[in-house]
Design an enzyme around this catalytic site. Structure first.
Site, PDB file in Angstrom:
ATOM      1  N   GLU B  60       0.816  -1.212   0.000  1.00 38.24           N
ATOM      2  CA  GLU B  60       0.000   0.000   0.000  1.00 38.24           C
ATOM      3  C   GLU B  60       0.849   1.261   0.000  1.00 38.24           C
ATOM      4  OE1 GLU B  60      -0.860  -2.735   1.619  1.00 38.24           O
ATOM      5  OE2 GLU B  60      -2.893  -3.111   0.904  1.00 38.24           O
ATOM      6  N   HIS B 129      -9.777  -5.439  10.792  1.00 44.92           N
ATOM      7  CA  HIS B 129     -10.424  -5.235   9.497  1.00 44.92           C
ATOM      8  C   HIS B 129     -11.769  -4.529   9.628  1.00 44.92           C
ATOM      9  CE1 HIS B 129      -7.983  -8.526   7.163  1.00 44.92           C
ATOM     10  NE2 HIS B 129      -7.227  -7.576   7.711  1.00 44.92           N
TER      11      HIS B 129
END
Lengths: 436, 327
Positions: B60, B129
């Site tokens: 990322e 998450h």
């Protein structure tokens, strides 16, 4: 000195006790160690002894009532003693204790409705919550409620809050306003009308709030006082003003030629009234209840109502009977101008002994005015009308004007008022007399 | 108008903007050959080719930085995070480079970039998450944050975000990708950033809720309506810049406000909204502003616990009744 009797802690786990039975009566003398009542604790029913000698001045709680430890049960003392201070002190304490309890019990945001029962619309003002030490308890109110209370001039101390912890919220203000509204608006409770949803009440209609200015307040107070205390009656006369109109025209031709201010029709009437008042001193008077007399004023000061954007004022032409038309015209014009610029000094509006009000310029044919207190009368001046009149058996065009005199019947009777009005009429119908 | 899924609306926005402006491209994990982890970019590789729909390694920080560099050099990237939880790996790129370069360069550089992907909890995904990131990214001056609640808004707002010259964090939701709704097909259909939508008018309480929480608000409004109370529901749509004016206007009418926000409560979007309301509408409040948020813990995994953790319609309903002072 009066002595409070408090709920004692009768067991380790006791938090409150129920007063089961009183064993003595108010006014009865007791000694230290006497049992005056029975109290039921969480464990047992026990005797309540007093620790002092004295007369039982007051039973503060009724049988069956529950009292927290330290709460006031009774007051001992000597016959006739003032116990209000003790009662006030304890009522303050109890409120404080109750508040503490709730804030501990309820987490910050989860404010469950509190024990204080809702008393919406009970109509009764709530006594101010004043703690015993004189410090005023903080009134809990939502910001909106505070703002509305200020707008409507409500005292929050007189309103019972129904929100958590007695918070005053919008609906409480609305309920207070509904109570305040004059009963005329809520009468005729027909069965159909009863369950009207609250959204239909006038308080919730859309509106623009206009603040009450000091001038408006003064008008409201003085005119309400006049109309409610002075019994008004009204006399109307239709004046032939043909000559007066022509007379004024002549005067103004001269005035223009000489560069003097023009004379208004109103000035003629001011002068006519002033001269008529000289002949009828009973009209130039005031009914003064406080002083216990009627005063007939020795000077003649005519108030002339002037309409302003935000209300009206009445500047005063002093000693109008002694002034010429030219001077009256000049002064009236100057004062009216000052009034419109809001530069009128208080002394220029005070001391009228008689007042006139003119709506002729709006085409109003006649009207009734409210007396300007403490005057006895006010003259309402209508428009000059062109009308067919009968003269020598013939219908010819004429000019007429209606004058309506409002009289305070406490000082002026019908015939008195009529004679005065007749004189005013004569002056206007033979206007040359105004010059004499 | 056409009926579309939320994911299709986002895809339509990207396709339209890529056809309109060749500087626009999509980059991210699995956006190309796999057609997107949530099938948002389905068919786009085939349509635009590998130069404009770019698959990346699992890095990322790398591809977010690549995107920012491309934006600095005149392109208009759309960077997809498989979930915004992974954006934390690229945090420095987002909050130091994307958010601050325009400011630090004295306006010499613009950063026309969109970071988009699913945000927040989506069932049993466990603590790492399930983060709601709107509070985090809206903290940083220099970032715009958008969080649509329905397909039509998603399309109109994403197109505006792509055309915007500043970095935009565009927050979607896994649970809403399948949601269908009418979508405006006009290729010039743009919804301005920073403008809230009054989704439902009411008189008694204002409910402010974005993204998934918006649907809770609508459910609560229905329940209240059944009891004779009318709730005004405001979907801010853009978290930053936030349309406080619309909310304040509403509160001037209703005098009460409940905010529903999936963020953890401390220093969250709802904290800021509540603060602004008390500052701007203090004299109009008839009750404290209440909010319904996730619990102040990491998101639990167990089904019963995650349900308890998330803001619920029941809690929002109770909050509304509390501010209305009805039992």
């Amino acid at each position: 000195m009066a002595i409070p009797v408090e709920m004692p802690k009768m067991s380790d786990t006791m938090e409150e006790g129920v007063l089961v039975a009183w064993l003595v009566e108010e006014g009865q003398r007791v000694s230290a160690g006497d049992v005056i009542a029975q109290v039921e604790t969480d464990k047992a029913t026990m005797d309540l002894e007093v620790y002092d000698d004295g007369v039982l001045l007051k039973k503060v709680v009724q049988e069956g009532e529950s009292v927290p430890i330290g709460g006031l049960i009774a007051v001992l003392g000597e016959e006739g003693e003032d116990i209000s201070e003790i009662l006030a002190r304890y009522s303050g304490k109890q409120e404080a204790a109750a508040e503490q309890g709730t804030s501990e019990a309820a987490p910050a945001e989860a404010t469950a409705p509190q024990a204080k029962p809702a008393q919406v619309g009970d109509g009764a003002p709530v006594p101010a919550m004043t703690a015993g030490d004189g410090a005023e308890a903080r009134i809990k109110a939502s910001p909106l409620a505070r703002k509305l209370a200020k707008e409507y001039g409500l005292d929050l101390r007189t309103i019972q809050g129904t929100g958590p912890e007695g918070r005053i919220v919008r609906r409480d203000i609305e309920a207070a306003l509904a109570r305040q509204r004059p009963p005329a608006e809520v009468v005729t409770p027909t069965p159909e009308a009863a369950p009207v949803p609250t959204s239909a009440t006038p308080a919730e209609l859309p509106y623009e709030a206009v603040p009450i200015t000091p001038m408006r307040r003064t008008i409201a107070r003085r005119l309400a006082q006049s109309k409610f205390t002075a019994p008004h009656f009204y006399l109307t006369v239709d004046v032939d003003v043909e000559k007066a109109v022509a007379f004024r025209q002549q005067l103004n031709e001269l005035a223009e030629a000489q560069g003097r201010p023009r004379i208004s029709f109103n000035d003629l009437i001011t002068k006519a009234c002033a001269l008529a008042l000289r002949q009828h001193p009973e009209i130039n008077a005031s009914y003064l209840e406080q002083e216990g007399e009627i005063r007939r004023w020795k000077e003649i000061h005519i108030g002339v109502a002037v309409a302003l954007e935000e209300g009206l004022v009445t500047p005063v032409i002093r000693n109008a009977d002694q002034k010429g038309l030219g001077q009256i015209a000049e002064e009236t014009r100057a004062l009216a101008e000052k009034a419109r610029q809001r530069k009128l000094q208080p002394q220029e509006m005070e001391g009228a002994t008689f007042t006139t009000s003119n709506l002729g310029m709006y085409g109003i044919e006649e009207f009734t005015a409210i007396i300007n207190p403490p005057n006895a009368c006010i003259l309402a001046i209508g428009a000059i009308r062109e009308v067919p009149v009968v003269k020598n058996g013939m219908i010819v065009p004429g000019k007429r004007m209606r004058l309506t005199l409002s009289c305070d019947h406490r000082v002026v009777d019908g015939a008195t008022g009529a004679r005065f009005l007749k004189t005013v009429q004569q002056y206007l119908e033979e206007p040359l007399n105004l010059l004499l | 108008m056409a009926i579309m899924q939320f994911r299709e609306a986002i895809r339509a926005a990207m396709i339209e903007e890529m056809e309109r402006d060749e500087r626009v491209f999509l980059i991210g994990e699995e956006v190309g050959q796999y057609d997107g982890a949530y099938k948002v970019s389905e068919g786009m590789l085939k349509r635009f080719g590998p130069k404009r729909v770019i698959d990346t390694p699992i890095s990322e920080a790398g591809f977010a930085g690549l995107g920012i560099g491309a934006a600095l050099n005149g392109l208009r990237p759309i960077v997809e995070f498989m979930t915004f939880n992974f954006s934390f790996v690229a945090f420095d790129q987002l909050v130091n480079n994307a958010a601050k370069i325009r400011y630090m360069s004295g306006g010499q550089f613009k950063i026309p970039i969109v970071f988009r992907g699913p945000n927040g909890a989506a069932g049993q995904l466990a603590a790492t998450h399930s983060t709601s990131t709107e509070s985090i990214y809206s903290y940083f001056p220099g970032l715009k944050v958008v969080a649509p609640s329905n397909p039509d808004d998603a399309k109109g707002l994403l197109k505006s975000a792509i055309r915007d010259d500043d970095p935009v964090i565009f927050l979607e939701s896994e649970l809403m990708y399948g949601m269908r709704g009418e979508v405006n097909e006009d290729p010039e259909y743009l919804i301005p950033l920073g403008k809230a939508r009054i989704a439902r008018e009411g008189e008694d309480v204002t409910i402010v809720a974005h993204s998934k929480s918006y649907w809770i608000a609508m459910e609560v409004a229905d329940r209240l309506a059944a009891e004779g109370y009318s709730a005004e529901v405001i979907d801010p749509r853009t978290i930053r810049p936030f349309d406080f004016d619309t909310v304040v206007q509403s509160i001037k009418k209703t005098n009460r406000c409940v905010i529903i926000d999936e963020s953890n409560p401390f220093a969250s979007v709802s904290s800021e909204v509540a603060f602004q309301i008390q500052q701007r509408a203090f004299d109009y409040l008839d009750a404290p502003v209440l909010r319904v948020t996730a619990k102040d813990t990491p998101a639990p995994y167990a089904k019963n616990l995650i349900e308890y953790y998330m803001p619920s319609a029941d809690a929002a309903y109770e909050a509304c009744k509390q501010v209305m002072y009805v039992d």
